[in-house]
Design an enzyme around this catalytic site. Structure first.
Site, PDB file in Angstrom:
ATOM      1  N   GLY A 153     -47.543 -18.370 -18.097  1.00 33.22           N
ATOM      2  CA  GLY A 153     -47.591 -17.075 -18.767  1.00 33.22           C
ATOM      3  C   GLY A 153     -47.087 -15.973 -17.861  1.00 33.22           C
ATOM      4  O   GLY A 153     -47.292 -16.003 -16.655  1.00 33.22           O
ATOM      5  N   GLY A 179     -39.377 -21.858 -13.797  1.00 36.88           N
ATOM      6  CA  GLY A 179     -40.014 -20.609 -14.216  1.00 36.88           C
ATOM      7  C   GLY A 179     -40.511 -19.815 -13.023  1.00 36.88           C
ATOM      8  O   GLY A 179     -40.283 -18.600 -12.903  1.00 36.88           O
ATOM      9  N   ASP A 208     -40.595 -33.775 -12.325  1.00 35.19           N
ATOM     10  CA  ASP A 208     -39.482 -34.389 -13.063  1.00 35.19           C
ATOM     11  C   ASP A 208     -38.225 -34.532 -12.206  1.00 35.19           C
ATOM     12  O   ASP A 208     -37.259 -35.154 -12.641  1.00 35.19           O
ATOM     13  CB  ASP A 208     -39.113 -33.545 -14.295  1.00 35.19           C
ATOM     14  CG  ASP A 208     -40.214 -33.510 -15.335  1.00 35.19           C
ATOM     15  OD1 ASP A 208     -41.155 -34.315 -15.226  1.00 35.19           O
ATOM     16  OD2 ASP A 208     -40.127 -32.678 -16.262  1.00 35.19           O
TER      17      ASP A 208
HETATM   18  P1  ATP Z   1     -43.176 -26.516 -14.303  1.00 38.60           P
HETATM   19  O1  ATP Z   1     -42.358 -26.212 -15.518  1.00 38.60           O
HETATM   20  O2  ATP Z   1     -42.558 -27.538 -13.443  1.00 38.60           O
HETATM   21  O3  ATP Z   1     -44.581 -26.793 -14.569  1.00 38.60           O
HETATM   22  P2  ATP Z   1     -42.600 -23.776 -13.750  1.00 38.60           P
HETATM   23  O4  ATP Z   1     -42.594 -22.980 -12.502  1.00 38.60           O
HETATM   24  O5  ATP Z   1     -41.273 -23.871 -14.450  1.00 38.60           O
HETATM   25  O6  ATP Z   1     -43.179 -25.191 -13.384  1.00 38.60           O
HETATM   26  P3  ATP Z   1     -43.652 -22.048 -15.816  1.00 38.60           P
HETATM   27  O7  ATP Z   1     -44.995 -22.046 -16.456  1.00 38.60           O
HETATM   28  O8  ATP Z   1     -42.450 -22.142 -16.700  1.00 38.60           O
HETATM   29  O9  ATP Z   1     -43.697 -23.219 -14.742  1.00 38.60           O
HETATM   30  O10 ATP Z   1     -43.484 -20.717 -14.940  1.00 38.60           O
HETATM   31  C1  ATP Z   1     -44.395 -20.400 -13.888  1.00 38.60           C
HETATM   32  C2  ATP Z   1     -44.651 -18.915 -13.866  1.00 38.60           C
HETATM   33  O11 ATP Z   1     -43.430 -18.189 -13.691  1.00 38.60           O
HETATM   34  C3  ATP Z   1     -45.293 -18.402 -15.137  1.00 38.60           C
HETATM   35  O12 ATP Z   1     -46.345 -17.543 -14.787  1.00 38.60           O
HETATM   36  C4  ATP Z   1     -44.134 -17.677 -15.829  1.00 38.60           C
HETATM   37  O13 ATP Z   1     -44.579 -16.640 -16.674  1.00 38.60           O
HETATM   38  C5  ATP Z   1     -43.378 -17.122 -14.643  1.00 38.60           C
HETATM   39  N1  ATP Z   1     -41.991 -16.776 -14.995  1.00 38.60           N
HETATM   40  C6  ATP Z   1     -41.094 -17.560 -15.612  1.00 38.60           C
HETATM   41  N2  ATP Z   1     -39.914 -16.906 -15.790  1.00 38.60           N
HETATM   42  C7  ATP Z   1     -40.084 -15.647 -15.284  1.00 38.60           C
HETATM   43  C8  ATP Z   1     -39.249 -14.472 -15.168  1.00 38.60           C
HETATM   44  N3  ATP Z   1     -37.987 -14.467 -15.615  1.00 38.60           N
HETATM   45  N4  ATP Z   1     -39.784 -13.368 -14.588  1.00 38.60           N
HETATM   46  C9  ATP Z   1     -41.055 -13.374 -14.150  1.00 38.60           C
HETATM   47  N5  ATP Z   1     -41.892 -14.434 -14.207  1.00 38.60           N
HETATM   48  C10 ATP Z   1     -41.426 -15.565 -14.775  1.00 38.60           C
HETATM   49 MG    MG Z   2     -40.421 -25.379 -15.715  1.00 40.81          MG
END
Ligand code: ATP
Ligand code: MG
Length: 448
Positions: A153, A179, A208
């Site tokens: 989030g 993310g 992954d």
């Molecule tokens: P995984 O998908 O491998 O579990 P991830 O890092 O991709 O890991 P996400 O839940 O997609 O996991 O993102 C992690 C955090 O990064 C979240 O709090 C998400 O809101 C934040 N985030 C993603 N994109 C952005 C962005 N463009 N700017 C700010 N925060 C972001």
């Molecule tokens: Mg991810």
């Protein structure tokens, strides 16, 4: 994927490095303990030199490693570490090694752990800062999960930056997937827009193994190892009943590396499905008739399916998203199970179908030996980069060497398993499955 330019590979620096490193390395160390790494040390982007027209030889990553001169005075540094996204074996090893490198190698006095991902940087959720100590991290590498907690989030970037500046944080280590690195990129950009000398360094966390320029990420090997154990159980189950069919769903939202790795490691899988390759179920070419033949010939079958595979089989069913905006895939494992059961029932062929989804058990275990080493190395390279005032970068792992990869490059696309790769060809060889199980476009292979 577009080929990057040399400028795309340039690493952002906070400024002049005025402080000598306290690390006892190189000639100054008295006893020889290895060298500092110069910014001039590079790693080739392309190692295959078949065709220089399409594979230019002027593309290099900056090599990761300890620098002789630092941007930050280690004695005054305040550092923080945050872990975001899903669990992955090795996160605790990374946290511990980042802390220990900062504290014992560089003598950094203050290191904070951020609770529950980026959420811990938003005061609306309470105080997310934990002062880290040796005692706190002493044994965390023996356990799975993340001792700091994680979350999904979005959080407002300017609010997170306000929190970091109020705490006078000089460097932030962001452990997470695509993310997380997008968030880290946004934080780093916002800090520079405010003229703040804050280093933001990413450590790739992807069970992954789908982050580009990271040949192998920590946690992936452990996941494959655990998946192989599950497949061994599935194989025993399949053989233990007449016409036993066991379907195992493995992780892999966009990339089938875990499914492919576990299949080649196990050698007991008869069909493997990955997100990169569409497949159909119905005749003339679809999976179900091949499965029937396999069961008739051999009396049992093991099927592995990555969670992101076969999403086209759900037609236009609406997709849901998680708090971070990631697509929540339809449950291909349950769908396959139901279709297999229906297929054999309709034909009045006995089949004992079982379904195993071990995902949460796999991602929450401690890192195996290889991943423990890998986590440690990613962590230490991240600290070296931050101390030298490098920012907006991720620690990559390219042709067996650790490198600095600009964050923007990492978030521009995801790594996928090429159906032409030797890994996938090994899967085809190990399973004996047809290379393509797709019907001609005119046939009706829509959702059941
Ligand atoms: P995984 O998908 O491998 O579990 P991830 O890092 O991709 O890991 P996400 O839940 O997609 O996991 O993102 C992690 C955090 O990064 C979240 O709090 C998400 O809101 C934040 N985030 C993603 N994109 C952005 C962005 N463009 N700017 C700010 N925060 C972001
Ligand atoms: Mg991810």
């Amino acid at each position: 994927m577009m080929l990057p330019s040399p400028e795309d590979l340039a690493i952002c620096s906070l400024g002049e490095c005025r402080f000598p490193s306290p690390l006892q390395l190189g000639a100054a160390s008295g006893e020889y303990h290895g060298d500092f790494m110069s910014d001039a040390a590079k790693v080739r982007f392309h190692v295959e030199l078949e065709n220089l027209d399409t594979r230019p030889d002027d593309l290099f990553f900056e090599r990761a490693g300890p620098r002789e001169r630092l941007f930050f005075d280690p004695a005054t540094v305040r550092a923080a570490i945050v872990t975001c996204g899903g669990l992955c074996p090795g996160i605790n090893n990374v946290i511990r090694s980042v802390f220990l490198t900062l504290k014992y190698n560089y003598g950094v006095p203050e290191v904070y752990g951020i609770r529950y991902g980026y959420r811990g940087l938003n005061p609306a959720h309470g105080d997310g800062f934990i002062p880290m100590t040796h005692e706190l991290v002493e044994n965390i590498h023996l356990h799975g999960g993340t001792f700091l907690g994680s979350s999904r989030g979005p959080q407002p970037v300017e609010v997170m930056l306000d929190t970091l500046t109020a705490r006078r944080i000089d460097m932030l280590f962001c452990v997470g997937g695509d993310g997380t690195q997008r968030g880290a990129d946004a934080l780093s950009q916002a800090a520079r827009a405010r003229g703040l000398p804050m280093a933001v360094v990413g450590i790739p966390k992807t069970i992954d193994n789908d982050i580009p320029y990271v040949f192998r990420s920590f946690g992936y090997g452990t996941a494959v190892e655990k998946a192989r154990e599950v497949i061994a159980g599935a194989h025993a189950e399949a053989k233990g009943a007449p016409n036993g069919i066991v379907i195992v769903k493995l992780m892999g939202r966009n990339a089938g590396f875990i499914a492919a790795g576990a299949t080649t490691a196990s050698q007991e899988v008869n069909f493997a499905f990955i997100p990169e390759l569409p497949f159909d179920l119905d005749p003339p070419n679809g999976f179900l008739a091949h499965l029937e033949k396999r069961v008739r010939d051999r009396g049992h079958a093991v099927v592995v399916v990555a969670e992101g595979a076969g999403q086209h089989l759900f037609g236009n069913l609406p997709v849901e998203r998680d708090a971070s905006g990631n697509i929540k895939h339809h449950d291909i494992g349950v769908y396959l199970r139901d279709r297999v059961i229906a297929y054999f029932r309709d034909r009045q062929i006995e089949a004992n179908v079982k379904y195993i989804d071990p995902s949460y058990l796999i991602r929450s275990v401690p890192a195996n030996c290889d991943d423990a080493q890998l986590s440690d190395r990613f962590a230490r390279y991240a600290v070296h980069a931050a101390m030298a005032g490098k920012t907006d970068l991720l620690i990559g792992y390219w042709h067996g060497l650790f490198v600095h990869v600009p964050m923007r490059l990492v978030t521009s696309h995801k790594k996928q398993l090429s159906p032409k790769s030797s890994l996938w060809l090994s899967v085809l060889a190990a399973t004996g499955q047809p290379a393509l199980m797709v019907n001609p476009p005119t046939s009706d292979a829509g959702p059941a």
